[in-house]
Scaffold this motif. Sequence first.
Motif, mmCIF file in Angstrom:
data_model
loop_
_atom_site.group_PDB
_atom_site.id
_atom_site.type_symbol
_atom_site.label_atom_id
_atom_site.label_comp_id
_atom_site.label_asym_id
_atom_site.label_seq_id
_atom_site.Cartn_x
_atom_site.Cartn_y
_atom_site.Cartn_z
ATOM 1 N N ALA A 64 2.463 -1.557 2.660
ATOM 2 C CA ALA A 64 1.531 -1.598 1.532
ATOM 3 C C ALA A 64 0.688 -0.331 1.393
ATOM 4 C CB ALA A 64 0.649 -2.842 1.628
ATOM 5 N N PRO A 65 0.037 0.156 2.463
ATOM 6 C CA PRO A 65 -0.796 1.353 2.267
ATOM 7 C C PRO A 65 0.002 2.584 1.863
ATOM 8 C CG PRO A 65 -0.636 0.800 4.595
ATOM 9 C CD PRO A 65 -0.062 -0.358 3.848
ATOM 10 N N ILE A 66 1.192 2.769 2.446
ATOM 11 C CA ILE A 66 1.994 3.932 2.057
ATOM 12 C C ILE A 66 2.511 3.764 0.635
ATOM 13 C CG2 ILE A 66 4.094 5.232 2.567
ATOM 14 C CD1 ILE A 66 3.628 4.705 5.506
ATOM 15 N N PHE A 67 2.868 2.547 0.255
ATOM 16 C CA PHE A 67 3.318 2.261 -1.107
ATOM 17 C C PHE A 67 2.235 2.630 -2.117
ATOM 18 C CE2 PHE A 67 5.163 -1.291 -4.003
ATOM 19 C CZ PHE A 67 5.948 -0.364 -4.652
ATOM 20 N N VAL A 68 1.003 2.183 -1.852
ATOM 21 C CA VAL A 68 -0.114 2.474 -2.754
ATOM 22 C C VAL A 68 -0.441 3.965 -2.733
ATOM 23 C CG1 VAL A 68 -2.561 2.027 -3.214
ATOM 24 C CG2 VAL A 68 -1.049 0.144 -2.530
#
Length: 396
Positions: A64-68
């Motif tokens: 999630a954090p890398i995606f965002v």
Amino acid sequence: MQPIAFSRERVYSIDVLRGLIMILMALDHVRDFFHTAAFTSDPLDPQTTYPALYMTRWITHFCAPIFVFLSGMSVQLMNGRKTKAEISRFLLSRGLWLILIEVTVVSFGLTFNPLMNTIFLQVIWAIGVSFLFLALFVFLPWQAVLGLGLLVTFGHNILNFWESQPGFKAGPLWEFAHLQQFTFFEIFPGHGVIVFYPFLPWVGIMMLGYGLGRLFQPDVTVATRKQVLITAGLAMIGSFFVLRAVNVYGDPRPWQPFPTLQQTIFSFMNVAKYPPSLMYTCATLGPGLLALAAFEHARGRFAQICKVYGSVPFFYYIIHFYAIHLLCMILFFIHGYGVNDIVDPQVPFLFRPVDFGYPLWVVYIIWIALVAALYKPCKWYSEYKRTHRQWWLSYL
């Protein structure tokens, strides 16, 4: 007025990293639907978990954090090709579109509940809201956006001190923005939403991505880009270990010593994702930045495969949920469950009874088979996007 059709030029290393975390993301969702203990135990609980299960869950923290973060980078890459006003209008419409998709298409894919009693606000919602904020911030210099991102990311855990006070009561806006309590907010009788991704920390991560996306503009050399990515990545990893060791600030769950070293390490690394704490963000984005630097010249077969998934993230995200849930439904009937078992009050997903599931090694086989099955559709759609310029492709 028709939405703007942006150029879809790709950055190789960004697509490879995004594809890798999309592959890992599927592992977590396959585990939710197919692991026998997915709804009966916490895979990160130091007292009940075991190394293979702990790592299976923990490595998906990167997703999630890398995606965002990479979504913010992609917005930065629009600069120079479109005006600030055009980018802002696109982000506004794209953000609202993603929120709509979250509360309809994604939520149905998760639950298969035609009544749509419960809507889950997850990562697509977080990206959508972050785009709405970034629609305003794009008019600022990129340095200012990066500064705001650092301020939110490193500062939002100050709110934990208020939230931990006796008698503190979070209102709906507070829960939507920062404190996740799995509250069911009823919109009308029998229907409502649960916020899994309070938006404030995700907005900070999006702004970090936008600011550091400046490194991928044409006037920045590869050597400079790699140096900054490696330095920033190591700084975030170092910040994690120092602040986590101090154990005072950066995560609402302080770690504690356990009878065994393994359990203590599990506790040390068990950082809060909902919402993403500073410790969670440093522990995931730090290695992510190092991977982004490493993928600058990666051209092997595995990198090429990751790039295919990473070039069509939204398409992959939607179809992988439906593929997982459809397979779960098929196996539900194969294992002898009947119509009376479709709804289990302990599980929000239909066709997924709490006692259904397989050992972890079977989960891995299903995950590998699923990702392999999605490769051809993703490759076809990636090629279609590369060779077509319809405006709606920017939204899918």
